[in-house]
Design a protein around this motif. Structure first.
Motif, PDB file in Angstrom:
ATOM      1  N   GLU A 297      -2.186  -9.935   2.725  1.00 46.08           N
ATOM      2  CA  GLU A 297      -3.619  -9.857   2.534  1.00 46.08           C
ATOM      3  C   GLU A 297      -4.396 -10.730   1.497  1.00 46.08           C
ATOM      4  OE1 GLU A 297      -4.840  -5.865   1.306  1.00 46.08           O
ATOM      5  OE2 GLU A 297      -2.878  -5.386   0.978  1.00 46.08           O
ATOM      6  N   ASP A 298      -3.449 -10.999   0.307  1.00 47.61           N
ATOM      7  CA  ASP A 298      -3.867 -12.000  -0.312  1.00 47.61           C
ATOM      8  C   ASP A 298      -3.905 -13.519  -0.227  1.00 47.61           C
ATOM      9  OD1 ASP A 298      -1.309 -12.125  -0.781  1.00 47.61           O
ATOM     10  OD2 ASP A 298      -1.088 -11.475  -2.904  1.00 47.61           O
ATOM     11  N   GLN A 299      -3.286 -13.653   0.972  1.00 44.71           N
ATOM     12  CA  GLN A 299      -3.334 -15.156   1.348  1.00 44.71           C
ATOM     13  C   GLN A 299      -4.391 -15.586   2.492  1.00 44.71           C
ATOM     14  OE1 GLN A 299       0.821 -14.633   3.002  1.00 44.71           O
ATOM     15  NE2 GLN A 299       1.085 -16.317   1.990  1.00 44.71           N
ATOM     16  N   LEU A 300      -5.288 -14.470   2.584  1.00 47.49           N
ATOM     17  CA  LEU A 300      -6.055 -14.653   3.958  1.00 47.49           C
ATOM     18  C   LEU A 300      -7.838 -14.878   3.467  1.00 47.49           C
ATOM     19  CD1 LEU A 300      -4.807 -11.722   6.239  1.00 47.49           C
ATOM     20  CD2 LEU A 300      -4.402 -14.244   6.354  1.00 47.49           C
ATOM     21  N   GLY A 331      -7.254  -6.440  14.645  1.00 46.32           N
ATOM     22  CA  GLY A 331      -7.996  -5.530  14.162  1.00 46.32           C
ATOM     23  C   GLY A 331      -7.895  -4.579  13.028  1.00 46.32           C
ATOM     24  N   GLY A 332      -6.645  -4.518  12.605  1.00 49.08           N
ATOM     25  CA  GLY A 332      -6.136  -3.972  11.627  1.00 49.08           C
ATOM     26  C   GLY A 332      -4.642  -4.314  11.214  1.00 49.08           C
ATOM     27  N   THR A 333      -4.405  -3.849  10.026  1.00 46.43           N
ATOM     28  CA  THR A 333      -3.097  -4.300   9.466  1.00 46.43           C
ATOM     29  C   THR A 333      -1.767  -3.497  10.411  1.00 46.43           C
ATOM     30  OG1 THR A 333      -2.871  -2.403   7.925  1.00 46.43           O
ATOM     31  CG2 THR A 333      -3.655  -4.523   7.339  1.00 46.43           C
ATOM     32  N   GLY A 334      -0.519  -3.888  10.214  1.00 46.79           N
ATOM     33  CA  GLY A 334       0.545  -3.279  11.117  1.00 46.79           C
ATOM     34  C   GLY A 334       0.747  -1.919  10.705  1.00 46.79           C
ATOM     35  N   SER A 338       0.711   1.903  13.051  1.00 48.17           N
ATOM     36  CA  SER A 338       1.793   2.092  13.386  1.00 48.17           C
ATOM     37  C   SER A 338       1.894   3.716  13.897  1.00 48.17           C
ATOM     38  CB  SER A 338       2.700   2.407  11.943  1.00 48.17           C
ATOM     39  OG  SER A 338       1.958   2.821  10.979  1.00 48.17           O
ATOM     40  N   LEU A 339       3.133   4.035  14.449  1.00 47.39           N
ATOM     41  CA  LEU A 339       3.261   5.542  15.019  1.00 47.39           C
ATOM     42  C   LEU A 339       2.974   6.569  13.973  1.00 47.39           C
ATOM     43  CD1 LEU A 339       3.938   7.045  17.403  1.00 47.39           C
ATOM     44  CD2 LEU A 339       6.185   7.038  16.754  1.00 47.39           C
ATOM     45  N   ILE A 340       3.226   6.441  12.511  1.00 48.02           N
ATOM     46  CA  ILE A 340       3.186   7.196  11.583  1.00 48.02           C
ATOM     47  C   ILE A 340       2.242   6.596  10.554  1.00 48.02           C
ATOM     48  CG2 ILE A 340       3.887   9.280  10.091  1.00 48.02           C
ATOM     49  CD1 ILE A 340       6.401   9.418  11.773  1.00 48.02           C
ATOM     50  N   PRO A 341       1.036   6.424  10.369  1.00 48.31           N
ATOM     51  CA  PRO A 341       0.299   5.730   9.324  1.00 48.31           C
ATOM     52  C   PRO A 341       0.633   6.164   8.204  1.00 48.31           C
ATOM     53  CG  PRO A 341      -1.330   6.354  11.177  1.00 48.31           C
ATOM     54  CD  PRO A 341       0.075   7.070  11.483  1.00 48.31           C
ATOM     55  N   ALA A 342       0.430   5.354   6.915  1.00 50.54           N
ATOM     56  CA  ALA A 342       0.657   5.845   5.689  1.00 50.54           C
ATOM     57  C   ALA A 342      -0.439   6.929   5.298  1.00 50.54           C
ATOM     58  CB  ALA A 342       0.745   4.563   4.820  1.00 50.54           C
ATOM     59  N   GLN A 343      -0.040   7.651   4.397  1.00 48.99           N
ATOM     60  CA  GLN A 343      -1.087   8.807   3.969  1.00 48.99           C
ATOM     61  C   GLN A 343      -1.404   8.522   2.507  1.00 48.99           C
ATOM     62  OE1 GLN A 343      -2.324  11.044   5.869  1.00 48.99           O
ATOM     63  NE2 GLN A 343      -1.318  10.176   7.648  1.00 48.99           N
ATOM     64  N   VAL A 353       1.594  -4.280  -1.022  1.00 53.31           N
ATOM     65  CA  VAL A 353       0.689  -5.351  -0.102  1.00 53.31           C
ATOM     66  C   VAL A 353       0.746  -5.502   1.447  1.00 53.31           C
ATOM     67  CG1 VAL A 353       0.307  -7.613   0.082  1.00 53.31           C
ATOM     68  CG2 VAL A 353       0.792  -7.005  -2.241  1.00 53.31           C
ATOM     69  N   GLN A 354      -0.400  -5.266   1.974  1.00 51.20           N
ATOM     70  CA  GLN A 354      -0.279  -5.203   3.359  1.00 51.20           C
ATOM     71  C   GLN A 354      -0.365  -6.326   4.323  1.00 51.20           C
ATOM     72  OE1 GLN A 354      -0.111  -1.995   4.958  1.00 51.20           O
ATOM     73  NE2 GLN A 354       0.152  -1.107   2.903  1.00 51.20           N
ATOM     74  N   ARG A 355      -0.072  -6.635   5.306  1.00 51.91           N
ATOM     75  CA  ARG A 355       0.184  -7.737   6.174  1.00 51.91           C
ATOM     76  C   ARG A 355      -0.991  -7.556   7.329  1.00 51.91           C
ATOM     77  NH1 ARG A 355       4.020 -11.744   4.903  1.00 51.91           N
ATOM     78  NH2 ARG A 355       5.556 -10.654   3.357  1.00 51.91           N
ATOM     79  N   LEU A 356      -1.660  -8.791   7.564  1.00 54.53           N
ATOM     80  CA  LEU A 356      -2.559  -8.650   8.805  1.00 54.53           C
ATOM     81  C   LEU A 356      -2.178  -9.864   9.689  1.00 54.53           C
ATOM     82  CD1 LEU A 356      -5.303  -7.474   9.957  1.00 54.53           C
ATOM     83  CD2 LEU A 356      -6.302  -9.615   8.795  1.00 54.53           C
ATOM     84  N   PRO A 357      -1.750  -9.376  11.002  1.00 50.52           N
ATOM     85  CA  PRO A 357      -1.518 -10.449  12.097  1.00 50.52           C
ATOM     86  C   PRO A 357      -2.470 -11.307  12.299  1.00 50.52           C
ATOM     87  CG  PRO A 357      -0.989  -8.212  12.678  1.00 50.52           C
ATOM     88  CD  PRO A 357      -1.969  -8.036  11.596  1.00 50.52           C
ATOM     89  N   VAL A 358      -2.091 -12.599  12.221  1.00 49.31           N
ATOM     90  CA  VAL A 358      -3.090 -13.820  12.573  1.00 49.31           C
ATOM     91  C   VAL A 358      -2.481 -14.418  13.770  1.00 49.31           C
ATOM     92  CG1 VAL A 358      -3.974 -15.823  11.812  1.00 49.31           C
ATOM     93  CG2 VAL A 358      -3.637 -14.340  10.102  1.00 49.31           C
ATOM     94  N   ARG A 359      -3.472 -14.376  14.860  1.00 48.65           N
ATOM     95  CA  ARG A 359      -2.867 -15.201  16.122  1.00 48.65           C
ATOM     96  C   ARG A 359      -3.129 -16.725  16.012  1.00 48.65           C
ATOM     97  NH1 ARG A 359      -3.464 -12.060  21.518  1.00 48.65           N
ATOM     98  NH2 ARG A 359      -2.109 -10.984  20.515  1.00 48.65           N
TER      99      ARG A 359
END
Length: 388
Positions: A297-300, A331-334, A338-343, A353-359
């Protein structure tokens, strides 16, 4: 005195030889520290220069993978598979036959639909003929009104004559010129004339009613065909639509490739009964693949759609460089999908640090020269100075 003499070194050497060594070590240590400091400063300067002039011009990640929109092949009619012409890993072209379904039921349905269409056309012709017949009947009923009116006129004349005869004989009854039998006959003739007049009036009313009914029937028949012909009649259009559906079902017994690509996940076999809408196989359009690069996220902060990108694949190595451009962001991070999102609301939260898919869209010519497959690892670098 003797003790003082004994305390003096016998050979006249310095009483603390380590002091001289420590002075020398300090003299050597100073230049060394200066060199280390210079080296650190140089490294820091190089890092700063790289970060300012090179690192800030691009972002890169090795967390990137080839992806694509797989085309799922689903039969649109049910039946037993009689032939399968492809297998997994086989290249296919759009429109190529993949497999065939037994078409016996579809052919029967098509024959029934064709017969129903012909029957609908004949029914329309019958409606037209019936319309003409009802029109003729209405015209005939209209002519009966004239005949009934003539009978009413005739019956009225007969009634008038009978009434005159009766009145004349009744007037002569007292003089004896008319017998009782004649008077009775005149009375009966008058009653018969009155009945005939009433019957004629009823016949006229019936004729008028029949003519009105016949005209209404004609109008009802014309309403079914008004403004249409044999090609635009509603029942013919319905039958033709069912015939087209039957033709389409028969055509769908031959399943063809929707796109160019590679066959994958084939699940059908000869003799197997397939259902409408069940996935039989998938086709990967290798000429339309793209890359999902997962940047931190800090690269985008400076990444924009349309910026140029360079990519390399572990499959081919660094010798093959792909060129593409950024076409969108997820539209959102991985973690969000995910099947069980972080609480993160819990007390045990640890920032990650989260990652966002860029196409990234790839150059079709380069893909054709060096084909890729879905899931392969890629290294991606985006040029932040490039513009759309």
């Amino acid at each position: 005195m003797s003790e003082d003499v004994q305390d003096q070194p016998a050979n006249g050497q310095d009483a603390h030889p380590d002091d001289k060594g420590s002075v020398l070590d300090q003299q050597k240590r100073k230049p060394m520290l200066i060199k280390v400091a210079i080296g650190v400063a140089v490294v820091a300067g190089l890092y700063f220069a790289y970060n300012v002039f090179i690192g800030s011009r691009s972002v890169s990640t090795d967390n990137a993978y080839v992806a694509g929109e797989m085309a799922e092949v689903t039969p649109l009619t049910s039946g037993r598979v009689v032939e399968v012409r492809v297998t997994d890993t086989q290249p296919v072209r759009r429109g190529q036959v993949l497999f065939r379904i037994d078409d016996a039921d579809q052919r029967i349905a098509l024959a029934e639909a064709k017969a129903a269409l012909e029957y609908a056309k004949r029914r329309y012709g019958q409606s037209r003929a019936n319309e003409t017949a009802l029109g003729a009947a209405a015209d005939a009923s209209a002519t009966q009104i004239g005949a009934a009116q003539a009978r009413v006129t005739s019956a009225g004349a007969a009634l008038a004559k009978a009434q005159t005869d009766y009145d004349r004989r009744a007037a002569l009854t007292g003089s004896g010129a008319v017998s009782g039998e004649e008077l009775t006959a005149a009375r009966e003739a008058l009653a018969s004339a009155k009945a005939a007049a009433r019957e004629a009036q009823a016949g006229l009313a019936s004729a008028r009613s029949n003519a009105t009914s016949a005209r209404r029937q004609e109008e009802a028949a014309r309403a079914l065909t008004r403004g249409t012909d044999v090609d635009t009649a509603p029942e013919v259009l319905l039958a033709r639509a069912r015939f087209a559906t039957a033709e389409l079902d028969l055509e769908r017994t031959v399943v063809r490739a929707p796109v160019d690509g590679i066959v994958a996940r084939r699940t059908i076999q000869v003799g197997q009964k397939v259902e409408n809408g069940k996935v039989a196989m998938a086709i990967v359009p290798v000429s339309q693949l793209y890359v999902d690069a997962n940047f931190k996220e800090d690269q985008l902060g400076k990444v924009r759609s349309g910026q140029a990108a360079e990519l390399t694949s572990d499959f081919y190595g660094d010798d093959v460089v792909y060129h593409g451009k950024v076409v969108g962001f997820a539209g959102g991070t991985g973690a969000a999908f995910s099947l069980i999102p972080a609480q993160n609301a819990t007390g045990n939260w640890i920032k990650v640090v989260q990652r966002l898919p860029v196409r990234i869209e790839l150059d079709p010519k380069e893909l054709k020269a060096h084909p890729l497959r879905i899931g392969l690892s890629m290294d991606a670098k985006i040029d932040l100075t490039s513009k759309d």
